[in-house]
Design an enzyme around this catalytic site. Structure first.
Site, PDB file in Angstrom:
ATOM      1  N   HIS A 106      28.350 -50.697  47.729  1.00 20.56           N
ATOM      2  CA  HIS A 106      26.949 -50.391  47.439  1.00 20.56           C
ATOM      3  C   HIS A 106      26.409 -49.336  48.402  1.00 20.56           C
ATOM      4  CE1 HIS A 106      22.589 -51.051  48.119  1.00 20.56           C
ATOM      5  NE2 HIS A 106      22.572 -50.998  46.802  1.00 20.56           N
ATOM      6  N   GLU A 152      27.364 -46.046  47.216  1.00 19.41           N
ATOM      7  CA  GLU A 152      26.556 -45.632  46.068  1.00 19.41           C
ATOM      8  C   GLU A 152      25.390 -44.760  46.531  1.00 19.41           C
ATOM      9  OE1 GLU A 152      23.289 -47.819  43.343  1.00 19.41           O
ATOM     10  OE2 GLU A 152      25.149 -48.943  43.650  1.00 19.41           O
ATOM     11  N   GLU A 194      16.357 -52.237  51.204  1.00 22.43           N
ATOM     12  CA  GLU A 194      16.714 -52.824  49.913  1.00 22.43           C
ATOM     13  C   GLU A 194      17.025 -54.313  50.072  1.00 22.43           C
ATOM     14  OE1 GLU A 194      19.588 -51.685  46.106  1.00 22.43           O
ATOM     15  OE2 GLU A 194      19.582 -50.427  47.906  1.00 22.43           O
TER      16      GLU A 194
END
Length: 448
Positions: A67, A70, A147
């Site tokens: 992630h 990403e 996040e």
């Protein structure tokens, strides 16, 4: 960086196979697979580079790496800055993004058919030629931590991760895709770079495209764009679909609770399910849809329509290579949690003991058929369908075949599956204003 004069080898024509109607597959040099679906009635192309690597492939010091990448891969390459990527895609009205899951990662774009060459070049550049500058690693570290904080502030997201952790235990399926605050803070640039270079290889890649396209043209574009990455794996064939490794999820009753100062209680109850390589996918889809997949589903009718206990209640199923799950979610006022859980348990017990009615099975089959056919009107949905199918199963199933399998499910099939699946001890997770498991109502404390 790929030199403009490089001429990649043409795809092996003998490797091309016909799959579902309009779908063509070929294997490119270096082991990357290309799957396309031609939809001549549209003016767009959805394109994705799928990599068969996700959070389950991370070691303890890599938790959240896929992630994290990403974010980082879009920060700049040897040929483009982050601004260049954004400006080039904005200039053609295109979309470019990525998502990370437990077993795969996908970098995708959606553009006009006339701009497909740009989409291929940008995506391949991002996936294979990123710089991972130290300054960007530090910059995005803060973004990923934000996040995680946002996840912690969203009870439904927090609940899903708590349920997976409770159901799958120490297996990587039980760990969050995003990683933890501790793992992200301690992750070095070298760890991220090594994970990217070691795992994001062409034999693990599936390039999927759907829309107004020609397979040969896409093959030429992808072959050129991935020439540098493919050269490092010359002679390699594509990796087979991920195989099951014999995971044994939690089989006894388990209960977890996490405090959240909110006005709602969020609960998820479920059971382990079979992995995707176990037959019976259509039967479980019908069971799940009839149980809690729509407004006419038994759970929605019993919990919301007849008793007004919760605004939202639904069931869902997932199937990974190793295992899967079938779960029920409900959000309600804290004082109603006990009653909601009692009704859900009664519904699951009733279906386990007596199955579903013929009418419920027929409605579920119709709902599934409609959803599948309507989804085919969207090129992004088609791209996701063929990309996932190639990565997970190594084959394409036609829409007619899938619809036929759904239609072939009988009420007896569903009854057998329900008895086997729903008679297992329940696992439950709760997020809400509760100090711990002992603070939860009796219908949760006495799961078994």
């Amino acid at each position: 960086m790929i030199d403009a004069n490089d001429t990649p080898a043409a795809p092996d024509p003998d490797s091309r196979v016909s799959g579902a109607a309009g779908v063509v597959r070929s294997e490119l040099p270096g082991g990357a697979r290309l799957v396309t679906e031609t939809v001549p009635s549209v003016r767009s192309v959805a394109l994705g580079i799928w990599i068969g690597i996700g959070s389950v492939d991370e070691g303890p010091d890599q938790a959240g790496a896929a992630h994290y990448l990403e974010h980082l891969l879009f920060k700049g390459t040897g040929r483009r800055t982050a601004s260049d990527i954004a400006e080039e895609m904005d200039a053609v009205g295109g979309e470019v993004n990525a998502f990370t899951a437990k077993e795969h990662t996908c970098y995708y774009a959606h553009v006009l058919d006339s701009d497909v060459a740009l989409a291929v070049d940008v995506l391949a550049d991002v996936v294979t030629n990123a710089e991972l500058a130290h300054t960007d690693v530090e910059l995005e570290r803060g973004v990923v931590l934000e996040e995680i904080s946002m996840r912690d502030d969203d009870p439904e997201d927090l609940l899903g991760e708590l349920f997976d952790r409770t159901l799958f235990g120490d297996h990587p399926l039980g760990l969050p895709v995003i990683g933890s605050e501790e793992s992200i803070k301690s992750m070095s640039r070298d760890t991220l770079h090594a994970f990217w270079r070691g795992e994001y290889t062409t034999p693990r890649m599936v390039v999927a495209a759907a829309g107004n396209l020609e397979h040969d043209r896409i093959a030429e574009l992808v072959g050129t764009a991935l020439a540098g990455a493919s050269a490092a794996h010359a002679g390699h064939r594509s990796e087979p679909p991920r195989a099951a490794r014999g995971i044994q999820p939690v089989r006894e009753s388990a209960l977890a609770c996490e405090f959240d100062e909110s006005e709602q209680a969020h609960v998820m109850l479920g059971v382990p399910g079979p992995g995707r390589h176990v037959p019976g996918r259509a039967t479980l889809a019908v069971l799940n849809t009839a149980l809690g997949g729509g407004l006419s589903s038994r759970l929605f009718q019993q919990v919301r329509e007849q008793r007004g206990l919760a605004y939202q209640v639904f069931s869902s199923q997932v199937r990974y290579a190793d295992a899967g799950s079938l779960s029920v979610y409900a959000g309600c006022a804290p004082e109603r949690l006990g009653e909601v859980v009692a009704v859900v348990r009664d519904v699951l017990g009733e279906v386990a003991a007596h199955g579903l009615t013929d009418a419920e099975v027929k409605r579920a089959q119709g709902s599934l058929r409609g959803g599948l056919v309507l989804g085919c009107e969207d090129t992004a949905s088609r791209m996701n369908r063929i990309g996932r199918s190639e990565l997970d199963h190594g084959r394409q199933r036609s829409l007619a075949e899938t619809l036929g399998r759904i239609e072939a499910v009988t009420t007896d099939d569903v009854a057998v599956a329900a008895a086997e699946l729903l008679s297992q001890p329940l696992t439950a997770a709760v997020v809400g204003p509760y100090d711990g498991v002992d603070d939860l109502p009796a219908p949760l404390r006495d799961l078994g």
